[in-house]
Design an enzyme around this catalytic site. Structure first.
Site, PDB file in Angstrom:
ATOM      1  N   CYS A   1       0.804  -1.219   0.000  1.00 33.82           N
ATOM      2  CA  CYS A   1       0.000   0.000   0.000  1.00 33.82           C
ATOM      3  C   CYS A   1       0.839   1.272   0.000  1.00 33.82           C
ATOM      4  O   CYS A   1       0.299   2.365  -0.088  1.00 33.82           O
ATOM      5  CB  CYS A   1      -0.962   0.008   1.174  1.00 33.82           C
ATOM      6  SG  CYS A   1      -0.151   0.010   2.761  1.00 33.82           S
TER       7      CYS A   1
ATOM      8  N   ASP B   1       2.668   2.526   2.453  1.00 33.64           N
ATOM      9  CA  ASP B   1       2.823   3.181   3.752  1.00 33.64           C
ATOM     10  C   ASP B   1       4.274   3.069   4.215  1.00 33.64           C
ATOM     11  O   ASP B   1       4.900   2.028   4.074  1.00 33.64           O
ATOM     12  CB  ASP B   1       1.934   2.532   4.814  1.00 33.64           C
ATOM     13  CG  ASP B   1       0.454   2.750   4.543  1.00 33.64           C
ATOM     14  OD1 ASP B   1       0.116   3.655   3.762  1.00 33.64           O
ATOM     15  OD2 ASP B   1      -0.349   2.008   5.126  1.00 33.64           O
TER      16      ASP B   1
ATOM     17  N   CYS C   1      -2.086   5.698   5.300  1.00 30.83           N
ATOM     18  CA  CYS C   1      -3.537   5.797   5.488  1.00 30.83           C
ATOM     19  C   CYS C   1      -3.877   6.036   6.967  1.00 30.83           C
ATOM     20  O   CYS C   1      -2.996   6.050   7.832  1.00 30.83           O
ATOM     21  CB  CYS C   1      -4.203   4.522   4.998  1.00 30.83           C
ATOM     22  SG  CYS C   1      -3.783   3.070   5.993  1.00 30.83           S
TER      23      CYS C   1
ATOM     24  N   CYS D   1      -1.171  -2.758   8.617  1.00 36.28           N
ATOM     25  CA  CYS D   1      -0.697  -1.508   9.225  1.00 36.28           C
ATOM     26  C   CYS D   1      -0.139  -1.775  10.621  1.00 36.28           C
ATOM     27  O   CYS D   1       0.850  -1.151  11.024  1.00 36.28           O
ATOM     28  CB  CYS D   1      -1.816  -0.476   9.283  1.00 36.28           C
ATOM     29  SG  CYS D   1      -2.359   0.073   7.659  1.00 36.28           S
TER      30      CYS D   1
END
Length: 130
Positions: free
Chosen positions: A39, A41, A64, A108
């Site tokens: 993603c 990140d 995010c 995450c």
């Protein structure tokens, strides 16, 4: 379409909207960076350590809402802990402390754990007797 507030619980939203410990520790004893290629990140943690106790921890995260919330929570969980105690903080502990994450956002919490481990690895390289 489901609203963001329905995807994330109130605690996740609170840490996203009001992140704790944002920034960079001045004269940090260690830093650690982790990234998630899925993603994009990227999370960086910096630590101040005194007598093996994490006295300050800050983060800088590009990502995010879940990445920001997990960054904020991992700093809350490790501040005041010894290095060995901080190493026991898993991605599941971060997610649980936030009251849960949507399954698609569990990566995450892994990012938070990996950034913490990288910072602790950096600390131990710089302070081999610690």
């Amino acid at each position: 379409m489901e609203s963001t507030c329905r995807v994330y619980n109130e605690k996740v939203m609170d840490h996203f909207k009001n992140p704790r410990n944002v920034g960079e520790v001045e004269n940090a004893d260690a830093t650690g960076t982790a990234g998630n290629p899925q993603c994009g990140d990227i999370m960086e943690l910096s630590l101040k350590v005194d007598n093996d106790v994490i006295t300050d921890v800050k983060f800088k995260t590009f990502g995010c809402g879940a990445a920001i919330a997990t960054s904020s929570m991992v700093t809350e969980l490790v501040k005041g802990k010894t290095i060995d105690e901080a190493l026991q903080v898993s991605n599941k502990a971060v997610a649980e402390a936030l009251g849960g994450l949507p399954p698609i956002k569990m990566h995450c919490s892994v990012l938070a754990e990996e950034a913490l481990q990288a910072a602790i690895d950096d600390y131990r390289k710089k302070h081999p007797k610690a």
